[in-house]
Design an enzyme around this catalytic site. Sequence first.
Site, PDB file in Angstrom:
ATOM      1  N   HIS A 136      55.319  -9.319 -35.008  1.00 17.71           N
ATOM      2  CA  HIS A 136      54.649 -10.566 -34.726  1.00 17.71           C
ATOM      3  C   HIS A 136      54.659 -11.518 -35.995  1.00 17.71           C
ATOM      4  O   HIS A 136      54.795 -11.130 -37.025  1.00 17.71           O
ATOM      5  CB  HIS A 136      53.221 -10.217 -34.405  1.00 17.71           C
ATOM      6  CG  HIS A 136      52.404 -11.176 -33.517  1.00 17.71           C
ATOM      7  ND1 HIS A 136      51.834 -12.090 -34.472  1.00 17.71           N
ATOM      8  CD2 HIS A 136      51.959 -11.461 -32.504  1.00 17.71           C
ATOM      9  CE1 HIS A 136      50.998 -12.933 -33.945  1.00 17.71           C
ATOM     10  NE2 HIS A 136      51.158 -12.882 -32.597  1.00 17.71           N
ATOM     11  N   ASP A 213      49.823  -3.331 -38.969  1.00 17.66           N
ATOM     12  CA  ASP A 213      49.327  -4.300 -37.977  1.00 17.66           C
ATOM     13  C   ASP A 213      49.093  -3.475 -36.593  1.00 17.66           C
ATOM     14  O   ASP A 213      49.807  -3.249 -35.654  1.00 17.66           O
ATOM     15  CB  ASP A 213      50.515  -5.345 -37.825  1.00 17.66           C
ATOM     16  CG  ASP A 213      50.051  -6.181 -36.368  1.00 17.66           C
ATOM     17  OD1 ASP A 213      49.108  -5.950 -35.798  1.00 17.66           O
ATOM     18  OD2 ASP A 213      51.015  -7.321 -36.244  1.00 17.66           O
ATOM     19  N   GLN A 216      47.665  -4.276 -31.520  1.00 18.82           N
ATOM     20  CA  GLN A 216      48.044  -3.665 -30.140  1.00 18.82           C
ATOM     21  C   GLN A 216      47.726  -2.305 -29.928  1.00 18.82           C
ATOM     22  O   GLN A 216      47.298  -1.955 -28.837  1.00 18.82           O
ATOM     23  CB  GLN A 216      49.548  -3.986 -29.695  1.00 18.82           C
ATOM     24  CG  GLN A 216      49.627  -5.537 -29.456  1.00 18.82           C
ATOM     25  CD  GLN A 216      48.954  -6.172 -28.378  1.00 18.82           C
ATOM     26  OE1 GLN A 216      48.413  -5.598 -27.682  1.00 18.82           O
ATOM     27  NE2 GLN A 216      49.032  -7.435 -28.534  1.00 18.82           N
ATOM     28  N   LYS A 239      40.793  -8.298 -28.867  1.00 20.87           N
ATOM     29  CA  LYS A 239      41.897  -7.489 -28.120  1.00 20.87           C
ATOM     30  C   LYS A 239      41.336  -6.153 -27.485  1.00 20.87           C
ATOM     31  O   LYS A 239      41.672  -5.375 -26.862  1.00 20.87           O
ATOM     32  CB  LYS A 239      43.217  -7.214 -28.673  1.00 20.87           C
ATOM     33  CG  LYS A 239      43.903  -8.658 -28.863  1.00 20.87           C
ATOM     34  CD  LYS A 239      45.308  -8.266 -29.328  1.00 20.87           C
ATOM     35  CE  LYS A 239      45.979  -9.497 -30.296  1.00 20.87           C
ATOM     36  NZ  LYS A 239      46.664 -10.456 -29.347  1.00 20.87           N
ATOM     37  N   CYS A 377      54.813 -14.901 -29.770  1.00 19.05           N
ATOM     38  CA  CYS A 377      54.792 -15.207 -31.162  1.00 19.05           C
ATOM     39  C   CYS A 377      55.639 -13.976 -31.985  1.00 19.05           C
ATOM     40  O   CYS A 377      55.274 -13.444 -32.908  1.00 19.05           O
ATOM     41  CB  CYS A 377      53.384 -15.007 -31.837  1.00 19.05           C
ATOM     42  SG  CYS A 377      52.376 -16.415 -31.094  1.00 19.05           S
TER      43      CYS A 377
HETATM   44  N1  C6P Z   1      49.126 -11.138 -30.095  1.00 15.92           N
HETATM   45  C1  C6P Z   1      49.948 -11.563 -27.868  1.00 15.92           C
HETATM   46  O1  C6P Z   1      49.926 -12.155 -26.658  1.00 15.92           O
HETATM   47  P1  C6P Z   1      45.180 -12.545 -33.651  1.00 15.92           P
HETATM   48  O2  C6P Z   1      45.817 -13.719 -33.018  1.00 15.92           O
HETATM   49  O3  C6P Z   1      44.951 -12.735 -35.240  1.00 15.92           O
HETATM   50  O4  C6P Z   1      44.191 -11.884 -33.072  1.00 15.92           O
HETATM   51  O5  C6P Z   1      46.366 -11.347 -33.688  1.00 15.92           O
HETATM   52  C2  C6P Z   1      47.689 -11.722 -33.997  1.00 15.92           C
HETATM   53  C3  C6P Z   1      48.749 -10.533 -33.618  1.00 15.92           C
HETATM   54  C4  C6P Z   1      49.090  -9.826 -34.648  1.00 15.92           C
HETATM   55  N2  C6P Z   1      50.043  -8.770 -34.278  1.00 15.92           N
HETATM   56  C5  C6P Z   1      50.302  -8.332 -32.972  1.00 15.92           C
HETATM   57  C6  C6P Z   1      51.135  -6.997 -32.964  1.00 15.92           C
HETATM   58  C7  C6P Z   1      49.707  -9.146 -32.121  1.00 15.92           C
HETATM   59  O6  C6P Z   1      49.835  -8.777 -30.594  1.00 15.92           O
HETATM   60  C8  C6P Z   1      49.066 -10.430 -32.334  1.00 15.92           C
HETATM   61  C9  C6P Z   1      48.565 -11.092 -31.187  1.00 15.92           C
HETATM   62  C10 C6P Z   1      49.063 -11.849 -28.895  1.00 15.92           C
HETATM   63  O7  C6P Z   1      50.765 -10.691 -28.044  1.00 15.92           O
HETATM   64  C11 C6P Z   1      48.752 -13.372 -29.279  1.00 15.92           C
HETATM   65  S1  C6P Z   1      50.372 -14.095 -29.973  1.00 15.92           S
END
Ligand code: C6P
Length: 420
Positions: A136, A213, A216, A239, A377
Amino acid sequence: MSTAERSVAAAMGAALDVERVRRDFPALHQEVRGRPLVYLDNAATAHKPQVVLETIQRYYAMDYSNVHRGVHWLSERATEAYEAAREKVRAFINAPDRREIVFVRGTTEAINLVAASYGGSVLKPGDEVLITEMEHHSNIVPWQLVCERTGAVLRVAPIDDDGNLVLEAFERLCGERTRIVAVTHLSNALGTLNPVRRLVEIAHAHGARVVVDGAQAAPRLPVDVQALGCDFYAFSGHKLYGPTGIGVLWARRELLEAMPPYQGGGEMIRQVTFEGSTWAPPPARFEAGTPHIVGAIGLGAAIDYLQGIGLEAIARHEHALLEYATEALAEVPGLRIVGNARERAGLVSFVFDDIHPHDVGTILDHEGVAVRAGHHCAMPVMQRYCVPATARASFALYNTREEIDALVAGLHKVRSMFGR
Ligand code: C6P
């Protein structure tokens, strides 16, 4: 379902009773565009159970005060609740010590913190940071920024046509110059589940630290940071059925203790004079300013809720949905799944070669089905598979087979609207 009932179900390894779970989520019981909502955009953000909503409401109504600052009763109660949430997070990921849990805004801030503070202090010109091709942007850009600042070099381990990380290439790229390895536990664009334990072994053999990371993975699988063996683990509250604006960085205590502050302000100091300042020990050192108190407490309530159901039961339920969806989508003429890795979880990305994913998303929305369409993203993933975007259905503990049937029916409608 009461907490006691959930605990019994979890302890017995029982199947998740999805109809009962659904009753806990008010947002699911509404119509959009005259159709019952089918919410399959959980990888973007998940809905909140009643208990989280009530906890937030109760906290603001009755227990609201700033933390770590007041000597008065309300402030003490708020501090207790905030610190209790930290302990819940510790137990949730089996971290050894509560002081290793830093509350941040989300995964993005957690990784920026590690890159700026840890990366900024250890990386030297010529050192290497190794990431993967499926990351991401939140696990790419912070490393680019710190590499630019320090003269370190960003290396990228490739993925194969199915979305598996190419382990031999990862091993080849991980060498004596590698100081940091940053990998996603579960890809948000492909659904690939990475062999984190194995990647940690390879990285540690070269003396590199590993940042995971977990945005998910944390809502979908039992996470045990000690079993994974990693050095940093990041995830987001929103999430995980908790509030937005709150997330977690877990880091080994000795690393946190050696790291300089990421931001300056209230609460992160030991002493301040105009000549200079000294820092509080972690986690306070990394929580400058008034934190998202109610966010942390709401996240604690979400964790209690999930623990009551059991992450194993959630993982089994989502795996069954993924298998069902994969088979059902394969039957839709012209549809191609992007991401067929050996180990997958939680979501499925797909394209029609001649219909743009944004059109797919818009037509599905008119059927009441919420999916995400775009690059998620993860632009390098789109480039790797030569697609401008994908449509993505992502699952949660409250989704059902009937909802996947509604998705598939919607996709047939998409085709017919394009004369296919
Ligand atoms: N992915 C998706 O629709 P934040 O925005 O900080 O809570 O998470 C960022 C992020 C980082 N790593 C991974 C693997 C992610 O999936 C995400 C967030 C969302 O897939 C929004 S782009």
